[in-house]
Design a protein around this motif. Structure first.
Motif, PDB file in Angstrom:
ATOM      1  N   GLN A   1       0.828  -1.198   0.000  1.00  0.00           N
ATOM      2  CA  GLN A   1       0.000   0.000   0.000  1.00  0.00           C
ATOM      3  C   GLN A   1       0.869   1.258   0.000  1.00  0.00           C
ATOM      4  O   GLN A   1       0.439   2.307  -0.433  1.00  0.00           O
ATOM      5  N   LYS A   2       2.081   1.114   0.517  1.00  0.00           N
ATOM      6  CA  LYS A   2       3.028   2.236   0.570  1.00  0.00           C
ATOM      7  C   LYS A   2       4.297   1.842  -0.170  1.00  0.00           C
ATOM      8  O   LYS A   2       4.663   0.670  -0.191  1.00  0.00           O
TER       9      LYS A   2
ATOM     10  N   PHE B   1       6.864  14.547   6.696  1.00  0.00           N
ATOM     11  CA  PHE B   1       5.650  13.760   6.476  1.00  0.00           C
ATOM     12  C   PHE B   1       6.011  12.323   6.102  1.00  0.00           C
ATOM     13  O   PHE B   1       5.484  11.365   6.669  1.00  0.00           O
ATOM     14  N   LEU B   2       6.917  12.160   5.137  1.00  0.00           N
ATOM     15  CA  LEU B   2       7.310  10.816   4.709  1.00  0.00           C
ATOM     16  C   LEU B   2       7.998  10.057   5.839  1.00  0.00           C
ATOM     17  O   LEU B   2       7.749   8.865   6.035  1.00  0.00           O
ATOM     18  N   LYS B   3       8.832  10.744   6.595  1.00  0.00           N
ATOM     19  CA  LYS B   3       9.499  10.111   7.739  1.00  0.00           C
ATOM     20  C   LYS B   3       8.460   9.622   8.747  1.00  0.00           C
ATOM     21  O   LYS B   3       8.525   8.500   9.237  1.00  0.00           O
ATOM     22  N   ASN B   4       7.466  10.473   9.044  1.00  0.00           N
ATOM     23  CA  ASN B   4       6.417  10.106  10.002  1.00  0.00           C
ATOM     24  C   ASN B   4       5.549   8.961   9.490  1.00  0.00           C
ATOM     25  O   ASN B   4       4.961   8.228  10.282  1.00  0.00           O
ATOM     26  N   GLU B   5       5.451   8.817   8.161  1.00  0.00           N
ATOM     27  CA  GLU B   5       4.711   7.712   7.555  1.00  0.00           C
ATOM     28  C   GLU B   5       5.544   6.429   7.544  1.00  0.00           C
ATOM     29  O   GLU B   5       5.067   5.387   7.112  1.00  0.00           O
TER      30      GLU B   5
ATOM     31  N   VAL C   1       3.176  14.919  -3.434  1.00  0.00           N
ATOM     32  CA  VAL C   1       3.594  13.707  -2.716  1.00  0.00           C
ATOM     33  C   VAL C   1       2.382  12.897  -2.266  1.00  0.00           C
ATOM     34  O   VAL C   1       2.328  11.676  -2.446  1.00  0.00           O
ATOM     35  N   LYS C   2       1.376  13.557  -1.697  1.00  0.00           N
ATOM     36  CA  LYS C   2       0.186  12.825  -1.242  1.00  0.00           C
ATOM     37  C   LYS C   2      -0.555  12.184  -2.409  1.00  0.00           C
ATOM     38  O   LYS C   2      -1.028  11.053  -2.299  1.00  0.00           O
TER      39      LYS C   2
END
Length: 151
Positions: free
Chosen positions: A7-8, A60-64, A135-136
């Motif tokens: 999914q990611k 954001f990407l790091k937190n994801e 990015v989103k």
């Protein structure tokens, strides 16, 4: 039971010039770079800035939990690495042994998009620098390549 498609992405890769910052590091600025108060400047005293939302995108990407890397064709490798360090972005970089199909790549050059798409990388063309929406949107599109009929 088949394996579940991701999914990611396993890795998000960013080009540097005209993707994370609005210049060519080997042409428009003069390395080495320095901290001068709150700014980063080049050897000519010119302030060097990144695109506005890049720090927010990287956090954001790091937190994801999505690893991040940089890729560039620049001939000014030490200058590019120095800027990654001075902007504090080197902390996000990782080396992986992941397959190309698990990667998203952001770049402003169509030739790179074309070449990497051929080997299975999910590529995103960057027109005016990376921002949160780009990015989103890419993260929403990524799983669809495994299920092309998903809306």
């Amino acid at each position: 039971m088949g394996s579940q498609p991701p999914q990611k992405p396993g890795l998000v890769v960013f080009d540097l010039d005209y993707t994370l910052w609005p210049f060519w590091v080997d042409t428009h600025v003069t390395p080495p770079f320095f901290l001068k108060g709150p700014n980063i400047v080049d050897s000519d005293g010119q302030t060097v800035k990144h695109y506005l939302e890049v720090p927010q995108v990287l956090e954001f990407l790091k937190n994801e939990g999505i690893p991040i890397a940089a890729a560039s064709r620049t001939s000014e490798i030490s200058g590019a690495n120095q800027l990654l360090d001075l902007f504090g972005w080197d902390k996000f970089q990782r080396e992986t042994g992941l397959p190309y199909t698990s990667m998203i790549f952001f770049d402003d050059e169509e030739r790179n998009i074309r070449d990497l798409s051929k080997v299975g990388v999910h590529c995103v063309f960057v027109k005016k620098g990376v921002d949160m929406k780009l990015v989103k949107d890419a993260l929403l599109e990524f799983p669809k390549k495994f299920h092309p009929h998903t809306k």
